[in-house]
Design an enzyme around this catalytic site. Structure first.
Site, mmCIF file in Angstrom:
data_model
loop_
_atom_site.group_PDB
_atom_site.id
_atom_site.type_symbol
_atom_site.label_atom_id
_atom_site.label_comp_id
_atom_site.label_asym_id
_atom_site.label_seq_id
_atom_site.Cartn_x
_atom_site.Cartn_y
_atom_site.Cartn_z
ATOM 1 C CB VAL A 94 -0.965 -0.006 1.219
ATOM 2 C CG1 VAL A 94 -1.982 -1.141 1.086
ATOM 3 C CG2 VAL A 94 -0.223 -0.114 2.558
ATOM 4 C CG HIS A 126 -3.747 -6.316 -0.252
ATOM 5 N ND1 HIS A 126 -2.701 -7.077 0.209
ATOM 6 C CD2 HIS A 126 -4.656 -7.192 -0.721
ATOM 7 C CE1 HIS A 126 -2.983 -8.361 0.041
ATOM 8 N NE2 HIS A 126 -4.156 -8.463 -0.531
HETATM 9 N N1 APR Z 1 13.949 -8.805 -0.183
HETATM 10 C C1 APR Z 1 13.015 -9.716 -0.580
HETATM 11 N N2 APR Z 1 12.155 -10.325 0.262
HETATM 12 C C2 APR Z 1 12.266 -9.996 1.572
HETATM 13 C C3 APR Z 1 13.199 -9.059 2.068
HETATM 14 C C4 APR Z 1 14.064 -8.452 1.124
HETATM 15 N N3 APR Z 1 14.996 -7.564 1.506
HETATM 16 N N4 APR Z 1 13.040 -8.964 3.417
HETATM 17 C C5 APR Z 1 12.034 -9.805 3.748
HETATM 18 N N5 APR Z 1 11.570 -10.434 2.644
HETATM 19 C C6 APR Z 1 10.482 -11.409 2.524
HETATM 20 C C7 APR Z 1 10.234 -12.234 3.760
HETATM 21 O O1 APR Z 1 11.079 -13.378 3.757
HETATM 22 C C8 APR Z 1 8.761 -12.605 3.583
HETATM 23 O O2 APR Z 1 8.649 -13.813 2.839
HETATM 24 O O3 APR Z 1 9.292 -10.679 2.300
HETATM 25 C C9 APR Z 1 8.197 -11.468 2.742
HETATM 26 C C10 APR Z 1 7.263 -10.551 3.522
HETATM 27 O O4 APR Z 1 6.139 -11.312 3.871
HETATM 28 P P1 APR Z 1 4.943 -10.587 4.663
HETATM 29 O O5 APR Z 1 5.511 -9.775 5.778
HETATM 30 O O6 APR Z 1 3.923 -11.658 4.965
HETATM 31 O O7 APR Z 1 4.353 -9.551 3.609
HETATM 32 P P2 APR Z 1 3.366 -9.866 2.396
HETATM 33 O O8 APR Z 1 3.634 -11.211 1.814
HETATM 34 O O9 APR Z 1 3.439 -8.706 1.488
HETATM 35 O O10 APR Z 1 1.934 -9.874 3.143
HETATM 36 C C11 APR Z 1 0.808 -9.999 2.318
HETATM 37 O O11 APR Z 1 -0.585 -9.613 4.257
HETATM 38 O O12 APR Z 1 -1.030 -8.411 6.172
HETATM 39 C C12 APR Z 1 -1.359 -8.563 4.845
HETATM 40 O O13 APR Z 1 -2.255 -6.888 3.521
HETATM 41 C C13 APR Z 1 -1.066 -7.303 4.099
HETATM 42 O O14 APR Z 1 -0.307 -7.058 1.825
HETATM 43 C C14 APR Z 1 -0.063 -7.729 3.042
HETATM 44 C C15 APR Z 1 -0.320 -9.215 2.922
#
Ligand code: APR
Ligand code: ZN
Length: 253
Positions: A104, A120
């Site tokens: 977002v 989202h």
């Molecule tokens: N580069 C690439 N990936 C990374 C990095 C990085 N520097 N740092 C962390 N990650 C990875 C983590 O290993 C994890 O798999 O990014 C991922 C983040 O996962 P989440 O925190 O679950 O975020 P996301 O997948 O975008 O969540 C999806 O959940 O809460 C809801 O609406 C919210 O859009 C969000 C959705």
């Protein structure tokens, strides 16, 4: 630097229709917290049920509005990273490319992506909680709640009901037209890059699976293992701000 296998670079160079599917991980190296990373993840530090649901907003609009203003102010203080820039570079080179993001923040836009699909919603598109009238953002920095104080949401210019953040909360439907465009792009691409997502939250997490089902090659960029590992043809284990520029460099050196 990161070593990108030459076959992987060839997959990107030869792609004619690419979808780049991103999650919070692509913004991590800009300093924007992810949701589920240990210790730093927002859902490790805050209660999603009390902040990211329609019921939470009904119960305490000022708490919810204040929290999203805090998140918006944090995004305004950081910059897109080399990962966002590499995504824009891919869009500039591949004839048909679509960015589908779960994020977002506006970092894809600020890195030059013309029209990311925000599954989202966005911190930068508040709307009326009653009549859905889009509200202009107050220019200048977000009104950040100091030490977690509440910030009462402004009133709608049209019907004076309280504004709400333009994000999709748990339990809410995704914007239908946006999701349909994302599914359409995923089902007709020849390559999907999934970057920085844990692949846990549906229906967004369907997107890489749709691409694989329709025969696209799937490349995952993530330092960790995720449920998308078996969906991906290639898993590049590393941070997006290092891996994506290396992938672009290897594809079009
Ligand atoms: N580069 C690439 N990936 C990374 C990095 C990085 N520097 N740092 C962390 N990650 C990875 C983590 O290993 C994890 O798999 O990014 C991922 C983040 O996962 P989440 O925190 O679950 O975020 P996301 O997948 O975008 O969540 C999806 O959940 O809460 C809801 O609406 C919210 O859009 C969000 C959705
Ligand atoms: Zn209104």
């Amino acid at each position: 630097g990161v070593l990108v296998p030459s076959e992987t670079a060839t997959l990107l160079r030869q792609a004619e229709r690419v979808v780049i599917f991103t999650g919070a991980g692509i913004s991590a190296e800009s300093g924007v917290p992810t949701f589920r990373d240990a210790l730093t993840g927002l859902w490790e530090r805050f209660d999603a049920a009390a902040l990211a649901t329609p019921e939470a907003f009904q119960d305490d609009p000022a708490l919810v509005w204040g929290w999203y203003e805090w998140r918006r102010s944090a995004v305004q203080r950081v910059r897109p990273n080399a990962g966002h820039e590499a995504v824009a570079a891919i869009e500039a080179r591949v004839p048909s490319s679509v960015v589908v993001t779960q994020n977002v923040d506006d970092l894809h836009e600020r890195a030059g992506s013309p029209a990311p699909l925000h599954l989202h919603g966005s911190l930068f598109a508040p709307r009326c909680s009653a009549c859905a009238h889009p509200a202009p953002l107050p220019d200048g920095p977000a009104e950040e709640p100091a030490d977690g104080r509440r910030v009462p949401p402004p009133g709608c210019a049209r019907c004076s009901a309280p504004l709400r953040p333009g994000v999709v909360w748990f339990g809410e439907a995704l914007p239908e037209a946006v999701f349909e465009s994302a599914v359409e792009a995923a089902s007709s691409c020849d390559l999907l890059l999934t970057v920085g997502t844990s692949g846990l939250v549906y229906p967004a997490a369907e997107i890489p699976r749709v691409a694989a089902r329709f025969g696209a090659a799937v490349i995952q960029v993530n330092p960790q293992e995720t449920p998308l590992d078996p969906v991906a043809d290639v898993n590049l284990r590393g941070p997006a701000a290092q891996v994506l520029p290396a992938l672009v460099e290897a594809a079009w050196r």
